[in-house]
Enzyme design. Structure first.
Site, PDB file in Angstrom:
ATOM      1  N   ARG A   1      -6.720  10.321   0.007  1.00 33.04           N
ATOM      2  CA  ARG A   1      -6.537  10.806  -1.364  1.00 33.04           C
ATOM      3  C   ARG A   1      -7.870  10.922  -2.088  1.00 33.04           C
ATOM      4  O   ARG A   1      -8.114  11.878  -2.807  1.00 33.04           O
ATOM      5  CB  ARG A   1      -5.575   9.885  -2.120  1.00 33.04           C
ATOM      6  CG  ARG A   1      -4.113  10.137  -1.728  1.00 33.04           C
ATOM      7  CD  ARG A   1      -3.177   9.078  -2.274  1.00 33.04           C
ATOM      8  NE  ARG A   1      -3.311   7.831  -1.520  1.00 33.04           N
ATOM      9  CZ  ARG A   1      -3.372   6.620  -2.055  1.00 33.04           C
ATOM     10  NH1 ARG A   1      -3.300   6.471  -3.365  1.00 33.04           N
ATOM     11  NH2 ARG A   1      -3.493   5.569  -1.298  1.00 33.04           N
TER      12      ARG A   1
ATOM     13  N   HIS B   1       0.869  -1.176   0.000  1.00 37.03           N
ATOM     14  CA  HIS B   1       0.000   0.000   0.000  1.00 37.03           C
ATOM     15  C   HIS B   1       0.899   1.218   0.000  1.00 37.03           C
ATOM     16  O   HIS B   1       1.881   1.267   0.739  1.00 37.03           O
ATOM     17  CB  HIS B   1      -0.887  -0.019   1.245  1.00 37.03           C
ATOM     18  CG  HIS B   1      -2.028   0.938   1.182  1.00 37.03           C
ATOM     19  ND1 HIS B   1      -1.851   2.298   1.260  1.00 37.03           N
ATOM     20  CD2 HIS B   1      -3.358   0.743   1.033  1.00 37.03           C
ATOM     21  CE1 HIS B   1      -3.040   2.883   1.167  1.00 37.03           C
ATOM     22  NE2 HIS B   1      -3.965   1.963   1.034  1.00 37.03           N
TER      23      HIS B   1
END
Ligand SMILES: Cc1cc2nc3c(=O)[nH]c(=O)nc-3n(C[C@H](O)[C@H](O)[C@H](O)COP(=O)(O)OP(=O)(O)OC[C@H]3O[C@@H](n4cnc5c(N)ncnc54)[C@H](O)[C@@H]3O)c2cc1C
Ligand code: SF4
Ligand code: SF4
Ligand code: FES
Lengths: 251, 626
Positions: free
Chosen positions: B269, B249
């Site tokens: 995000r 990740h």
């Protein structure tokens, strides 16, 4: 880097005592890091429960300097630097070994709360609920079931005999959650809370709220509203407390 | 020995969904899990569950979801699994509401859906950033509801569905006399609390044990992720595929050291957070690969407009699939543009008002404040890649979740392989758990019900399992914690995010040594709740699984999704046609190539030819046309 004394209760089934260790402490560490360091160096069989190490699963509950806490979310920098750190298992539950206790009480209580009842006539996908209406129950669903509130509530902590009749803050809150669910079709959660799950034992001291690592306002947002709905009247915590202190709840 | 129809190993999303289904089919079910009920690793999932309900953008449907999933997986996904997943995910999410789940809502009262990397439309059903907790709690409460129903009928909550919590399975048992090819007959393991051994007889076993991240040093994964189910499957004669594909990740915490690896959800995000290097540059614009160039914004202005007007602007490159973002961060840090603690900046403080951040990302706000003294409403976070998810897993039949190699063995969730191909999209795991958990429970129950005669666990298997489990209390002198640390360091350094042939060979040598040393592992104390002993037993699993990862990664000479080779940096269309499949042969891991099932014509028609040409060989496309 510095080193610190840890005094950890070690033993089985309630028999045991404190063992002292000196252990290195680094910048930014949490208590669980130190317990892991002890396991890796001096005490490989030191029993502790943990899982996520990120404050999300509620496994690592124990008492740090006498206060119920999550070991993985207790930073060393928040503890007094000049005193030993004292680690003990949760006091309200039977000791298994070292820092591990038998929390089966909570699972038994969970089973006593009747489940969500889906609204008749609505198929999956047809549920419509407004955000502001789900928000109240959502707060309670933040619960990670660490059982710190169950451990701290004096109605359980100091009164083993109450365990049968009193579900404890976590499960009274579960009843409040279902009661406030916009689509729950169960008939009478409020009466249940009072008559079956021992809501009356709670005298709104707010100790549960203080230890909740998820900062859920258990007393103000779940327990008091539930009491108000039961009695159909307002509770002022101070007046209520004043009238209850020192008295044992009736059957 | 206790008898059940179905044993489910694991009480995460996949295991609980399987257990619920099997019980509803009338089977008597045992759920076995290493930690307490309700604490499985699934609780950690943050961002959401992907399902094309189309509540926020009505343009969404299963075909679009399928397309995104295949793109994300670099077309190495088992197409039938990706198809079933995309088709069934909405039903599985809606069903959760009927069990009491409370998702965040849209203005018209439906389940709200958020944007996530690689998903064309807002698709992730969520509850703030604690979606996994909602999923686990809902399934847990559904299990309790089924137990209450059994209690009403029989007076016993556990009559039809019993949870054995803090029980660890160390072996799958097979039937009398049969060596390889025999049917499943039950499971063997120990209870953490007492250290006592247990065995449960059952003709069907569903593995739902999750992933393998604890073999790596920097990981977002919990204590449970020691690859047990992967290893149990191998030891029972099943095969693993795609083990070279590991998702790093892009955004894990990097400081302080004790929290290194803890996840920073992608929703940061999705909700507007941007990545900057130490020079303040939004570097993701420099790292958009050709295959994705058409779908992503080229300027900051366009990217910023996308948040409010997604129909007329392309999405920001921060939302590229995870493998791309992780590699980009890695490259920036390597080029000397990293932050003080070796990460990059993820900033949401300059993008959203403080109240909005606290409302949308409550757990992130809490996590950084409590663990790193960083207030994300005022300053950027420091982040870097962390080992997060294993795409590889037990080879299964897509429709039934059954292992084709071992009758009676099923697998679902992160432990199963194929669904996500070379790279998993965020949000596609939670939906995978529900879709294939249900299928596994359904088919395991049917299989058990259809048997006329039940396999019984072979006595010599029980004896061997017992002997294996007590071995660490013998003469051994190797320290389990030390071995574990060496293993994690090896995998992190030599089979990590960027791979090279020489290093992977070195890794294999070290793993071989570690395996020998692990045979000499010794522990102190006795069997009652003894973490040193537990780790000693977990080592076998981590070592087997790590060997699969290292061997498969060395063989695959290309870069694709969660497998990046510095010496073979390009994606190779020929390699797309093969899965690497691991099996245990004479105590060692053997890896061979196996053709990937073809993409059905109607599914292929969902893509345009120029896109397909990037992944498929000209012959494959020509075959298709003829
Ligand atoms: C921090 C984080 C955030 C994530 N966020 C998302 C997200 O937003 N959306 C998304 O789709 N995915 C997300 N993921 C991925 C997703 O959470 C996991 O892939 C998924 O939860 C795995 O579920 P599972 O049911 O396969 O296994 P798990 O939930 O991991 O459960 C495994 C179970 O198996 C048991 N077990 C293991 N070994 C044994 C054994 N030997 N004996 C007995 N029991 C055993 C364990 O005790 C546990 O009960 C995230 C992952 C992480 C780490
Ligand atoms: S407020 Fe009630 S439930 Fe909470 S600690 Fe006090 S008495 Fe217990
Ligand atoms: S309400 Fe808070 S303290 Fe109580 S179990 Fe839940 S998270 Fe823990
Ligand atoms: S280990 Fe999960 S809350 Fe501490």
């Amino acid at each position: 880097m510095s080193s610190l004394e840890f005094r950890i209760w070690r033993g089985e089934a309630g028999e045991g005592g404190f063992v002292s260790y000196r252990v290195e402490v680094n910048d930014g560490e949490v208590v669980l890091d130190l317990v892991h360091r002890l396991q890796a160096t001096q005490a490989p069989d030191l029993a502790v429960r943990w899982n996520c190490k990120a404050g999300k699963c509620g496994s690592c509950s124990a008492e740090v300097n006498g206060r119920p806490r999550l070991l993985c979310m207790t930073r060393m920098s928040t503890l007094p630097p000049d005193r030993p750190v004292v680690l003990t298992p949760l006091r309200a539950f039977p000791s298994i070994r070292d820092l591990v206790t038998d929390v089966g009480f909570n699972y038994a209580k969970a089973r006593e709360v009747p489940s969500f009842v889906p609204p008749p006539g609505l198929a999956p996908g047809e549920y419509r609920m407004a955000q502001q209406d789900v928000a109240r129950s959502q707060e309670f669903r933040k619960c990670i079931e660490c059982f710190l509130c169950q451990d701290t509530c004096h109605a359980v902590r100091d009164h083993e005999e109450n365990k049968g009749a009193f579900a404890g803050p976590r499960f009274l809150m579960r009843l409040a959650e279902l009661d406030m669910h916009p689509l729950d079709a169960a008939p009478d959660r409020k009466r249940d809370a009072q008559e079956v799950h021992g809501l009356g034992y709670c005298n709104i001291t707010k100790c549960c709220t203080e230890v909740c690592p998820e900062h859920i306002r258990i007393t103000d947002n779940a327990l008091i509203p539930l009491k108000e709905r039961v009695a159909d009247r307002k509770y002022d915590p101070l007046v209520w407390l004043g009238s209850k202190i020192g008295r044992r709840p009736k059957d | 020995m206790e008898q059940y129809d179905v044993v489910v190993v694991g009480a995460g999303g996949a295991g609980l969904r399987a257990a619920i289904e099997a019980r509803e089919q009338g089977a008597r079910v045992a759920v076995v899990c290493k930690s307490l009920f309700g604490k499985a690793h699934t609780v950690m999932a943050e961002g959401g569950i992907a399902a094309s309900m189309g509540n926020v953008n009505s343009g969404d449907n299963w075909q679009v979801h399928f397309r995104d999933t295949m793109r994300g997986g670099k077309f190495l996904n088992h197409p039938r699994m990706a198809e079933l997943h995309a088709k069934e995910a909405p039903e599985r999410v809606w069903e959760l509401e009927t069990w009491g789940a409370l998702f965040d809502r849209t203005a018209d009262g439906r389940i709200s859906q958020r944007n996530f990397g690689g998903h064309e439309y807002p698709r992730l059903a969520h509850v703030g950033d604690r979606t996994g907790l909602e999923l686990i709690r809902t399934l847990q409460q559904k299990v309790v509801a089924l137990q209450q129903a059994d209690h009403r009928e029989t007076g016993d909550h556990e009559w039809g569905l019993k949870v054995f919590q803090e029980y660890t399975v160390t072996r799958i048992l097979k039937e009398h006399g049969a060596a390889d090819g025999g049917r499943v007959a039950g499971v063997f393991g120990y209870a953490r609390e007492s250290g006592e051994f247990f065995a449960i007889a059952a003709p069907a076993v569903v593995l739902a044990t999750g992933g393998i991240g604890k073999s790596f040093k920097v990981t977002s994964n919990s204590w449970e992720y020691t690859g047990d189910g992967h290893a149990l499957a191998l030891l029972a004669g099943a095969r693993l595929l795609n083990m070279e594909f590991i998702q790093f990740h892009p955004t894990g915490m990097v400081w302080p050291p004790s929290v290194k690896g803890i996840l920073v959800t992608e929703s940061v995000r999705g909700d507007g957070g941007v990545l900057r290097n130490s020079e303040g540059r939004r570097f993701m614009f420099d790292h958009v690969p050709d295959v994705f160039r058409a779908q992503y914004a080229q300027t900051e202005a366009e990217a910023d407009r996308w948040y409010t007007d997604p129909d007329h602007n392309r999405r920001p490159p921060e939302l590229l699939p995870r493998d791309e973002v992780a590699r980009a961060i890695n490259a920036e840090v390597k080029a000397g543009r990293g932050t003080e603690h070796g990460g990059v900046h993820l900033d949401v403080s300059s993008r959203l008002p403080a109240e909005e951040i606290v409302r949308r990302l409550p757990s992130m706000h809490h996590q950084f404040l409590e663990l790193a003294d960083v207030d994300i409403t005022r300053e950027p976070m420091e982040v870097g890649p962390t080992c997060h998810y294993v795409m590889g897993g037990v080879e299964v039949d897509p429709d039934t979740a059954a292992s084709p190699a071992v009758p009676g063995l099923y697998a679902a969730g992160e432990v199963a392989g194929g669904m996500h191909g070379a790279n998993r999209l965020g949000g596609n795991s939670l939906s995978d758990l529900l879709v294939f958990g249900r299928r596994a429970g359904l088919h395991a129950a049917r299989y058990a019900a259809a048997l006329t005669e039940r396999p019984q666990p072979a006595a010599e298997q029980l004896d061997a399992a017992r002997a294996e489990a007590v071995a660490p209390f013998g003469e051994g002198t190797e320290h389990p914690y030390a071995l574990h640390q060496e293993l994690q360091q090896t995998m992190n350094d030599l089979v990590g995010i960027i791979r090279r042939a020489g290093e992977m060979k070195q890794a294999q040598d070290r793993l071989a040594v570690l395996r020998r040393r692990a045979e000499q592992v010794g522990v102190e104390g006795h069997r009652q709740f003894n973490p040193g002993w537990h780790l000693a037993l977990d080592l076998r699993n981590m070592l087997l699984v790590s060997e699969c990862v290292a061997k498969a990664a060395l063989l695959r000479r290309e870069s694709r999704g969660g497998h990046t080779r510095e010496d073979w940096p390009a994606m190779d269309r020929d390699w797309r046609r093969s899965n690497l499949v691991c099996a245990l042969v004479d105590g060692g891991i053997e890896v061979r190539r196996q053709p990937l099932p073809p993409l059905r014509a109607d599914l292929m028609a969902l893509f345009d030819r120029t896109e397909l040409a990037k992944y498929f060989t000209p012959e494959e496309l020509a075959d298709e046309q003829s």
